[in-house]
Design a protein around this motif. Sequence first.
Motif, short mmCIF file in Angstrom:
data_model
loop_
_atom_site.label_atom_id
_atom_site.label_comp_id
_atom_site.label_asym_id
_atom_site.label_seq_id
_atom_site.Cartn_x
_atom_site.Cartn_y
_atom_site.Cartn_z
N GLY A 193 -0.18 -6.91 -4.84
CA GLY A 193 -0.59 -6.11 -6.00
C GLY A 193 -1.86 -5.33 -5.76
N ALA A 194 -2.82 -5.94 -5.08
CA ALA A 194 -4.08 -5.24 -4.81
C ALA A 194 -3.85 -4.07 -3.86
CB ALA A 194 -5.10 -6.21 -4.22
N SER A 195 -3.02 -4.26 -2.86
CA SER A 195 -2.76 -3.14 -1.95
C SER A 195 -1.94 -2.06 -2.63
CB SER A 195 -2.08 -3.61 -0.66
OG SER A 195 -0.82 -4.17 -0.93
N TYR A 196 -1.06 -2.45 -3.55
CA TYR A 196 -0.31 -1.46 -4.32
C TYR A 196 -1.27 -0.61 -5.17
CZ TYR A 196 3.17 0.50 -7.52
OH TYR A 196 3.96 1.36 -8.25
N PHE A 236 -1.96 3.52 -5.03
CA PHE A 236 -1.83 4.56 -6.05
C PHE A 236 -3.17 5.18 -6.41
CE2 PHE A 236 -1.70 1.07 -9.40
CZ PHE A 236 -2.75 1.51 -10.20
N LEU A 237 -4.26 4.44 -6.26
CA LEU A 237 -5.59 5.04 -6.49
C LEU A 237 -5.94 6.03 -5.39
CD1 LEU A 237 -7.50 1.91 -7.83
CD2 LEU A 237 -7.02 4.01 -9.10
N LEU A 289 0.81 -1.22 0.00
CA LEU A 289 0.00 0.00 0.00
C LEU A 289 0.84 1.27 0.00
CD1 LEU A 289 -2.98 1.05 0.30
CD2 LEU A 289 -2.50 1.15 2.74
N MET A 290 1.85 1.33 0.86
CA MET A 290 2.65 2.55 0.97
C MET A 290 3.46 2.82 -0.28
SD MET A 290 2.04 4.52 3.11
CE MET A 290 2.68 6.09 3.39
N MET A 325 3.70 -2.59 -10.64
CA MET A 325 2.88 -3.29 -9.66
C MET A 325 3.33 -4.74 -9.52
SD MET A 325 -1.24 -3.82 -9.46
CE MET A 325 -1.53 -2.18 -10.03
N PRO A 326 3.55 -5.19 -8.29
CA PRO A 326 3.96 -6.58 -8.10
C PRO A 326 2.87 -7.55 -8.54
CG PRO A 326 4.16 -5.31 -6.07
CD PRO A 326 3.46 -4.46 -7.05
#
Length: 179
Positions: free
Chosen positions: A127-130, A134-135, A17-18, A121-122
Amino acid sequence: MSGHASAHVGHGEVDGLMHGFMHPIGGLDHMLAMVAVGLLAAVLGGRALWMVPAAFMVMMAVGAGLAMSGFELPYVELGISASVVALGVAVALQIPLPLTFAMGLAGFFALFHGAAHGAEMPVDASGASYAAGFLAATALLHLAGIGLGLGASRLVSTSNVMSKIAGCAIAIAGVFLAA
């Protein structure tokens, strides 16, 4: 300039996320374009206040999805730099764009921003938290632009002078980023 360069494809470790949140914040080009989308929405007013940023976010997610699926959008960096210039000019000139055109303009450039985000994005579970990161950062930058645009129009009564100046500054910065 090194922060600008490292905010894009193939640089450094990205997960969670961060990291997703910091990608738009850490890249001057992303930050300027996203604030410009908010400023443009504020200049247009009405339904554009939410529809132009929403179009950007939806198409940015599409661009990220394309990049994640292996599609390589050509000229990503050039598209990102062009977005800063074009969106800055749109804010500076304050031409009353039709809502659908403004949404299309924002959405077109969002594809490039999304492609840059998606390429970093991993693939693993983070990936979902990434993507959420960014959103969320993008939404906050849009809100900052809307707030600046609406606030400036209330502070200076002469035809959004502050928004025009901000648009000019963003467009000029975009030219330097492209160079």
